[in-house]
Scaffold this motif. Structure first.
Motif, PDB file in Angstrom:
ATOM      1  N   VAL A  18      24.501  -8.884  -3.711  1.00  0.00           N
ATOM      2  CA  VAL A  18      25.696  -9.649  -3.370  1.00  0.00           C
ATOM      3  C   VAL A  18      25.513 -10.231  -1.972  1.00  0.00           C
ATOM      4  O   VAL A  18      25.197  -9.504  -1.023  1.00  0.00           O
ATOM      5  CB  VAL A  18      26.970  -8.774  -3.422  1.00  0.00           C
ATOM      6  CG1 VAL A  18      28.183  -9.523  -2.902  1.00  0.00           C
ATOM      7  CG2 VAL A  18      27.215  -8.282  -4.854  1.00  0.00           C
ATOM      8  N   ILE A  19      25.695 -11.544  -1.863  1.00  0.00           N
ATOM      9  CA  ILE A  19      25.573 -12.252  -0.587  1.00  0.00           C
ATOM     10  C   ILE A  19      26.897 -12.953  -0.302  1.00  0.00           C
ATOM     11  O   ILE A  19      27.351 -13.772  -1.102  1.00  0.00           O
ATOM     12  CB  ILE A  19      24.454 -13.317  -0.633  1.00  0.00           C
ATOM     13  CG1 ILE A  19      23.107 -12.695  -0.990  1.00  0.00           C
ATOM     14  CG2 ILE A  19      24.388 -14.077   0.699  1.00  0.00           C
ATOM     15  CD1 ILE A  19      22.012 -13.724  -1.308  1.00  0.00           C
ATOM     16  N   THR A  51      24.726  -8.315   1.742  1.00  0.00           N
ATOM     17  CA  THR A  51      24.621  -8.856   3.095  1.00  0.00           C
ATOM     18  C   THR A  51      25.678  -9.929   3.318  1.00  0.00           C
ATOM     19  O   THR A  51      26.159 -10.547   2.369  1.00  0.00           O
ATOM     20  CB  THR A  51      23.201  -9.430   3.350  1.00  0.00           C
ATOM     21  OG1 THR A  51      23.064  -9.748   4.730  1.00  0.00           O
ATOM     22  CG2 THR A  51      22.923 -10.668   2.521  1.00  0.00           C
ATOM     23  N   ILE A  52      26.027 -10.124   4.573  1.00  0.00           N
ATOM     24  CA  ILE A  52      26.896 -11.219   5.002  1.00  0.00           C
ATOM     25  C   ILE A  52      26.062 -12.082   5.931  1.00  0.00           C
ATOM     26  O   ILE A  52      25.459 -11.568   6.884  1.00  0.00           O
ATOM     27  CB  ILE A  52      28.142 -10.707   5.748  1.00  0.00           C
ATOM     28  CG1 ILE A  52      28.948  -9.758   4.871  1.00  0.00           C
ATOM     29  CG2 ILE A  52      29.009 -11.886   6.208  1.00  0.00           C
ATOM     30  CD1 ILE A  52      30.072  -9.038   5.618  1.00  0.00           C
ATOM     31  N   ILE A  53      26.028 -13.384   5.647  1.00  0.00           N
ATOM     32  CA  ILE A  53      25.231 -14.295   6.467  1.00  0.00           C
ATOM     33  C   ILE A  53      26.056 -15.513   6.843  1.00  0.00           C
ATOM     34  O   ILE A  53      26.967 -15.892   6.110  1.00  0.00           O
ATOM     35  CB  ILE A  53      23.945 -14.735   5.723  1.00  0.00           C
ATOM     36  CG1 ILE A  53      24.298 -15.328   4.355  1.00  0.00           C
ATOM     37  CG2 ILE A  53      22.971 -13.577   5.596  1.00  0.00           C
ATOM     38  CD1 ILE A  53      23.172 -16.053   3.709  1.00  0.00           C
ATOM     39  N   PRO A  54      25.742 -16.147   7.957  1.00  0.00           N
ATOM     40  CA  PRO A  54      26.446 -17.386   8.309  1.00  0.00           C
ATOM     41  C   PRO A  54      26.051 -18.528   7.375  1.00  0.00           C
ATOM     42  O   PRO A  54      25.001 -18.485   6.730  1.00  0.00           O
ATOM     43  CB  PRO A  54      25.992 -17.667   9.746  1.00  0.00           C
ATOM     44  CG  PRO A  54      24.744 -16.888   9.934  1.00  0.00           C
ATOM     45  CD  PRO A  54      24.778 -15.743   8.977  1.00  0.00           C
ATOM     46  N   ASP A  55      26.903 -19.528   7.315  1.00  0.00           N
ATOM     47  CA  ASP A  55      26.680 -20.678   6.437  1.00  0.00           C
ATOM     48  C   ASP A  55      25.656 -21.615   7.077  1.00  0.00           C
ATOM     49  O   ASP A  55      25.982 -22.671   7.613  1.00  0.00           O
ATOM     50  CB  ASP A  55      28.009 -21.397   6.174  1.00  0.00           C
ATOM     51  CG  ASP A  55      27.931 -22.286   4.947  1.00  0.00           C
ATOM     52  OD1 ASP A  55      26.821 -22.714   4.591  1.00  0.00           O
ATOM     53  OD2 ASP A  55      28.986 -22.541   4.347  1.00  0.00           O
ATOM     54  N   GLU A  56      24.397 -21.191   7.006  1.00  0.00           N
ATOM     55  CA  GLU A  56      23.264 -21.956   7.528  1.00  0.00           C
ATOM     56  C   GLU A  56      22.179 -21.948   6.463  1.00  0.00           C
ATOM     57  O   GLU A  56      21.803 -20.888   5.970  1.00  0.00           O
ATOM     58  CB  GLU A  56      22.736 -21.319   8.819  1.00  0.00           C
ATOM     59  CG  GLU A  56      23.774 -21.298   9.936  1.00  0.00           C
ATOM     60  CD  GLU A  56      23.366 -20.422  11.112  1.00  0.00           C
ATOM     61  OE1 GLU A  56      22.244 -19.870  11.114  1.00  0.00           O
ATOM     62  OE2 GLU A  56      24.202 -20.275  12.013  1.00  0.00           O
ATOM     63  N   LEU A  78      26.313 -14.952  -5.004  1.00  0.00           N
ATOM     64  CA  LEU A  78      26.765 -15.436  -3.697  1.00  0.00           C
ATOM     65  C   LEU A  78      28.228 -15.815  -3.783  1.00  0.00           C
ATOM     66  O   LEU A  78      28.699 -16.275  -4.826  1.00  0.00           O
ATOM     67  CB  LEU A  78      25.981 -16.673  -3.269  1.00  0.00           C
ATOM     68  CG  LEU A  78      24.487 -16.542  -3.072  1.00  0.00           C
ATOM     69  CD1 LEU A  78      23.745 -16.999  -4.311  1.00  0.00           C
ATOM     70  CD2 LEU A  78      24.033 -17.351  -1.884  1.00  0.00           C
ATOM     71  N   ASN A  79      28.938 -15.638  -2.680  1.00  0.00           N
ATOM     72  CA  ASN A  79      30.294 -16.157  -2.581  1.00  0.00           C
ATOM     73  C   ASN A  79      30.446 -16.817  -1.225  1.00  0.00           C
ATOM     74  O   ASN A  79      29.964 -16.323  -0.225  1.00  0.00           O
ATOM     75  CB  ASN A  79      31.346 -15.061  -2.831  1.00  0.00           C
ATOM     76  CG  ASN A  79      31.444 -14.064  -1.703  1.00  0.00           C
ATOM     77  OD1 ASN A  79      32.161 -14.279  -0.735  1.00  0.00           O
ATOM     78  ND2 ASN A  79      30.713 -12.964  -1.811  1.00  0.00           N
ATOM     79  N   GLY A  80      31.080 -18.001  -1.239  1.00  0.00           N
ATOM     80  CA  GLY A  80      31.324 -18.719   0.001  1.00  0.00           C
ATOM     81  C   GLY A  80      30.398 -19.909   0.192  1.00  0.00           C
ATOM     82  O   GLY A  80      29.314 -19.982  -0.380  1.00  0.00           O
ATOM     83  N   GLY A  81      30.889 -20.872   0.970  1.00  0.00           N
ATOM     84  CA  GLY A  81      30.079 -22.033   1.344  1.00  0.00           C
ATOM     85  C   GLY A  81      29.912 -23.078   0.269  1.00  0.00           C
ATOM     86  O   GLY A  81      29.004 -23.903   0.343  1.00  0.00           O
TER      87      GLY A  81
END
Length: 170
Positions: A18-19, A51-56, A78-81
């Protein structure tokens, strides 16, 4: 063989990564990532990596690569972005990595979002899914409502079936 027979032969437990893609979330505030992990666990699946990562784009690609190279991970979620804001780069990054797209995922997600949840704002969603190196990748918007909808109505009902299809020619 019918779809019902395929699903019957599908694995009951799938190992996932899960990201969460977010510039602001932390482990404590990541409701959507927690929801994904909880729903996977309740359905009998395993989360090997989170993990949690910035939207890059580079960070998204590196996180997906980690899942692709992990021997146990079969599915990356993945969720987000996935929106249309300038910082939303998950769609472009994931789309460029896919070997085969599953366009039905995004189509059905937007349809369900339109009819069950957010109406015409569903056009802003760029949910996407596909395969890369014999693993499935699902990318959803980051709101907990979107994650719940995608997980309960599309991803969890088909997770084992997707993995079965990816592995049937091995």
């Amino acid at each position: 063989m019918s779809t019902a027979e395929h699903k019957k032969e599908a694995p009951k437990q799938v190992t996932c990564m899960v990201i969460t893609v977010s510039d602001t979330r932390t482990v404590e505030t990541d409701k959507s990532g927690k929801l994904m992990k909880d729903m996977l666990g309740q359905a009998g699946h395993k989360v090997a990596l989170y993990t949690i990562i910035p939207d890059e784009p580079e960070r998204i690609k590196a996180a997906v690569e980690e899942g692709l190279s992990h021997p146990e991970v079969q599915v990356i979620l993945l969720n987000g972005g996935t929106g249309i804001a300038r910082r939303d780069t998950t769609y472009e990054t994931v789309a460029a990595m896919l070997e085969k797209e599953m366009p039905g995922f995004g189509e059905i997600f937007r349809y369900l979002s339109y009819t069950e949840d957010i109406g015409s704002a569903a056009i802003l969603s760029r949910a996407i899914a596909g395969t890369c190196r014999n693993k499935a990748i699902f990318s959803t918007p980051g709101s907990s409502g979107a994650v719940k909808l995608a997980m309960s109505k599309i991803i969890l009902p088909e997770l084992g079936h997707v993995v079965r299809e990816l592995n049937k020619d091995k």
